[in-house]
Design an enzyme around this catalytic site. Structure first.
Site, PDB file in Angstrom:
ATOM      1  N   ARG A 103      12.865   0.903  -2.207  1.00 35.46           N
ATOM      2  CA  ARG A 103      11.646   1.709  -2.052  1.00 35.46           C
ATOM      3  C   ARG A 103      12.030   3.100  -1.609  1.00 35.46           C
ATOM      4  NH1 ARG A 103       6.772  -0.577   1.474  1.00 35.46           N
ATOM      5  NH2 ARG A 103       8.228  -0.149   3.162  1.00 35.46           N
ATOM      6  N   THR A 107       7.849   8.199  -1.090  1.00 38.73           N
ATOM      7  CA  THR A 107       6.753   7.875  -2.026  1.00 38.73           C
ATOM      8  C   THR A 107       6.363   6.403  -1.976  1.00 38.73           C
ATOM      9  OG1 THR A 107       8.284   7.293  -3.794  1.00 38.73           O
ATOM     10  CG2 THR A 107       7.654   9.626  -3.628  1.00 38.73           C
ATOM     11  N   ASP A 199      12.112  -4.806   9.033  1.00 38.68           N
ATOM     12  CA  ASP A 199      12.796  -4.595   7.751  1.00 38.68           C
ATOM     13  C   ASP A 199      13.622  -5.838   7.416  1.00 38.68           C
ATOM     14  OD1 ASP A 199      14.912  -3.843   5.859  1.00 38.68           O
ATOM     15  OD2 ASP A 199      14.062  -1.841   6.058  1.00 38.68           O
ATOM     16  N   ASP A 202      17.434  -5.138   6.593  1.00 34.15           N
ATOM     17  CA  ASP A 202      18.209  -4.766   7.786  1.00 34.15           C
ATOM     18  C   ASP A 202      18.397  -5.957   8.719  1.00 34.15           C
ATOM     19  OD1 ASP A 202      18.576  -2.174   6.974  1.00 34.15           O
ATOM     20  OD2 ASP A 202      16.969  -1.337   8.214  1.00 34.15           O
TER      21      ASP A 202
HETATM   22  C1  PRP Z   1      11.925  -4.201   0.834  1.00 33.16           C
HETATM   23  C2  PRP Z   1      11.589  -5.622   0.458  1.00 33.16           C
HETATM   24  C3  PRP Z   1      10.917  -5.461  -0.893  1.00 33.16           C
HETATM   25  C4  PRP Z   1      10.208  -4.149  -0.733  1.00 33.16           C
HETATM   26  C5  PRP Z   1       8.769  -4.461  -0.503  1.00 33.16           C
HETATM   27  O1  PRP Z   1      13.045  -3.778   0.178  1.00 33.16           O
HETATM   28  O2  PRP Z   1      12.678  -6.465   0.410  1.00 33.16           O
HETATM   29  O3  PRP Z   1      11.838  -5.404  -1.974  1.00 33.16           O
HETATM   30  O4  PRP Z   1      10.756  -3.504   0.416  1.00 33.16           O
HETATM   31  O5  PRP Z   1       8.032  -3.313  -0.473  1.00 33.16           O
HETATM   32  P1  PRP Z   1       6.937  -2.971  -1.586  1.00 33.16           P
HETATM   33  O6  PRP Z   1       6.133  -4.180  -1.781  1.00 33.16           O
HETATM   34  O7  PRP Z   1       6.182  -1.837  -0.924  1.00 33.16           O
HETATM   35  O8  PRP Z   1       7.673  -2.519  -2.817  1.00 33.16           O
HETATM   36  P2  PRP Z   1      13.689  -2.321   0.425  1.00 33.16           P
HETATM   37  O9  PRP Z   1      13.153  -1.346  -0.548  1.00 33.16           O
HETATM   38  O10 PRP Z   1      13.578  -1.962   1.871  1.00 33.16           O
HETATM   39  O11 PRP Z   1      15.187  -2.520   0.012  1.00 33.16           O
HETATM   40  P3  PRP Z   1      16.321  -3.438   0.672  1.00 33.16           P
HETATM   41  O12 PRP Z   1      15.908  -4.867   0.450  1.00 33.16           O
HETATM   42  O13 PRP Z   1      17.511  -3.076  -0.113  1.00 33.16           O
HETATM   43  O14 PRP Z   1      16.456  -3.090   2.133  1.00 33.16           O
HETATM   44  N1  URA Z   2       9.960  -4.034   3.446  1.00 32.53           N
HETATM   45  C1  URA Z   2      10.334  -4.681   4.568  1.00 32.53           C
HETATM   46  O1  URA Z   2      11.487  -5.096   4.702  1.00 32.53           O
HETATM   47  N2  URA Z   2       9.417  -4.878   5.535  1.00 32.53           N
HETATM   48  C2  URA Z   2       8.146  -4.447   5.417  1.00 32.53           C
HETATM   49  O2  URA Z   2       7.342  -4.665   6.343  1.00 32.53           O
HETATM   50  C3  URA Z   2       7.792  -3.764   4.242  1.00 32.53           C
HETATM   51  C4  URA Z   2       8.715  -3.577   3.277  1.00 32.53           C
END
Ligand code: PRP
Ligand code: URA
Length: 208
Positions: A103, A107, A199, A202
């Site tokens: 994400r 944005t 997160d 993380d």
């Molecule tokens: C997180 C999560 C989803 C996304 C959800 O990933 O694992 O993929 O956010 O958010 P959305 O519904 O608003 O799209 P992130 O983009 O943080 O990436 P990561 O898993 O690599 O940390």
């Molecule tokens: N991605 C995450 O990991 N946590 C949230 O709450 C939203 C998006």
């Protein structure tokens, strides 16, 4: 919310409470993600097609069944990765096709960075795995990719959702059933699920 299946299983609720706890460390967090993924998969695969199969027991012949559909797992990187082992415990032959999306923090739009799907679909049912359905952007983009690829039956399996993410996925892809551990209250102003768990990437990988 007719195609949304929030789990009402006590084990899911119990483990989800531990998962949310900010004191839960990455090792335990990964264990819980794996276990919850398995429990949700048990619920999400209730309608898999089967064929009759006879089997010889030490005592005679029994009428059994075998799965008639090939299941593909599509974890959304990174956080979806932790769900794969749990699903594999139930469906060890499932193929795994990774989709890399993150994400954009400004944005909140998903940005694709990894996709190695083969030319044509090799599975009958795709389970999209991602613990978090927040705005829904990542899930919608993943289902878009899978449908362009030719996937016909797609289900989303996640641990926590915001109502906003459910609405977005339902609007874009009403045919995709949503199996989820729990539906939370809302998104905050930076797109995080409240009360949520923080997160998910993380917390699994110790990178927060
Ligand atoms: C997180 C999560 C989803 C996304 C959800 O990933 O694992 O993929 O956010 O958010 P959305 O519904 O608003 O799209 P992130 O983009 O943080 O990436 P990561 O898993 O690599 O940390
Ligand atoms: N991605 C995450 O990991 N946590 C949230 O709450 C939203 C998006």
């Amino acid at each position: 919310m007719s195609n949304v299946y929030p789990s009402s299983h006590p084990l899911v609720g119990h483990k989800l409470t531990k998962l949310r706890d900010s004191a839960t460390k990455p090792k335990k967090f990964r264990e819980l993600v794996r276990e919850i993924a398995a429990l949700l998969t048990y619920e999400a695969t209730l309608d898999l097609k089967t064929l009759p199969k006879m089997v010889e027991t030490p005592m005679g012949t029994a009428e059994g069944i075998e799965l008639a559909e090939r299941v593909g797992l599509v974890p959304i990187l990174r956080a979806g990765l932790g769900m794969v082992e749990g699903v594999w415990e139930l469906i060890p032959n499932a193929e795994v096709w990774h989709i890399g999306l993150y994400r954009d923090e400004e944005t909140l739009q998903p940005v694709e960075y990894y996709n190695k799907l083969p030319v044509a679909p090799t599975v009958d049912v795709c389970l999209v795995l991602d613990p978090m359905l927040a705005t829904g952007g990542s899930a919608v983009a993943t289902v878009d990719i899978l449908k362009r690829w030719g996937a016909r039956r797609i289900k989303f399996v996640g641990i926590l959702a915001a109502p906003e993410g459910i609405a977005a996925l339902q609007e874009a892809h009403p045919d995709v059933n949503i199996h989820i551990g729990a539906v939370d209250s809302h998104l905050n102003d930076i797109g995080y699920i409240v009360p949520g768990l923080g997160d998910a990437g993380d917390r699994q990988f110790g990178t927060g």
